[in-house]
Design a protein around this motif. Sequence first.
Motif, short mmCIF file in Angstrom:
data_model
loop_
_atom_site.label_atom_id
_atom_site.label_comp_id
_atom_site.label_asym_id
_atom_site.label_seq_id
_atom_site.Cartn_x
_atom_site.Cartn_y
_atom_site.Cartn_z
N UNK A 1 51.22 40.99 32.88
CA UNK A 1 51.04 41.75 31.64
C UNK A 1 52.13 41.42 30.62
N UNK A 2 53.36 41.28 31.10
CA UNK A 2 54.46 40.95 30.21
C UNK A 2 54.27 39.57 29.58
N UNK A 3 53.79 38.62 30.36
CA UNK A 3 53.63 37.26 29.86
C UNK A 3 52.47 37.12 28.89
N UNK A 4 51.39 37.87 29.12
CA UNK A 4 50.21 37.74 28.27
C UNK A 4 50.28 38.64 27.05
N UNK A 5 51.18 39.61 27.03
CA UNK A 5 51.24 40.57 25.92
C UNK A 5 51.46 39.91 24.56
N UNK A 6 52.36 38.92 24.40
CA UNK A 6 52.50 38.30 23.07
C UNK A 6 51.23 37.66 22.54
N UNK A 7 50.42 37.11 23.45
CA UNK A 7 49.16 36.50 23.02
C UNK A 7 48.22 37.57 22.47
N UNK A 8 48.13 38.70 23.17
CA UNK A 8 47.26 39.78 22.72
C UNK A 8 47.82 40.49 21.50
N UNK B 1 46.07 40.59 39.54
CA UNK B 1 45.97 39.71 38.40
C UNK B 1 44.72 40.00 37.55
N UNK B 2 43.56 39.91 38.19
CA UNK B 2 42.31 39.93 37.42
C UNK B 2 42.00 41.24 36.76
N UNK B 3 41.99 42.33 37.52
CA UNK B 3 41.56 43.62 36.99
C UNK B 3 42.51 44.14 35.93
N UNK B 4 43.81 44.07 36.19
CA UNK B 4 44.78 44.57 35.23
C UNK B 4 44.76 43.79 33.92
N UNK C 1 60.75 41.96 26.08
CA UNK C 1 61.93 42.63 26.64
C UNK C 1 61.61 44.03 27.13
N UNK C 2 60.89 44.81 26.32
CA UNK C 2 60.60 46.19 26.72
C UNK C 2 59.67 46.24 27.92
N UNK C 3 58.68 45.36 27.96
CA UNK C 3 57.78 45.34 29.11
C UNK C 3 58.50 44.85 30.36
#
Length: 218
Positions: free
Chosen positions: A106-113, A19-22, A129-131
Amino acid sequence: MRALFWRDIRLAVRSGGGFGLGLAFFLIVVVLIPFGVGPQTSVLRVIAPGVLWVGALLACLLSLDRLFALDYEDGSLDLMATSPLPLEGVVAVKAMAHWVTTGVPLTLVAPVLAVLLNMTPEAFVWLVATLAIGTPALSVIGTFGAALTVGLKRGGLLLSILVLPMYVPTLIFGAETLRRGASGMEVQTPLLLLAAITLASLAILPFASAAAIRINLR
């Protein structure tokens, strides 16, 4: 199998490697890019698909060296190889645990970033979807690389050299699908190819990983 899955989940959460490092690395990559290329929103929108996919790919790569190294050092991997459980199933469970602790966050946080790169909200669905389709392939391919280098001292660099070229097709089709989806273009071809890579990896690489582990344990 279930106990092994939850064991790997707990180890990843406790060590922070999943979780943390990635997530921290993914955040750093996305935040630093605008400083490097400038604040022009048009430029950021164009490069956003590639940046997000490269960031997710490298974030998945960070924790791969832990997949089998700790089990090898404490002897757990030898027990797994000689247990009634098929080694192919053990590899598949470890790849799933890596995806749950790395690919899913990563998939869940990607839209925020993605907001930082001025990506339009209409593209968020294609980003997720792609992630969601592509990150399982990253975990399975990474598991194969970790199996090839298990038992090697300082095998992290060699692992990266082996795995990164195998990540390229997933990166190409994932970023292309996202780029086309963000532009309102047809996405069927690259999306199907991305899904095919993931399905082929899931079908073949657990057996190849198990064979590599058996060779390294001899």
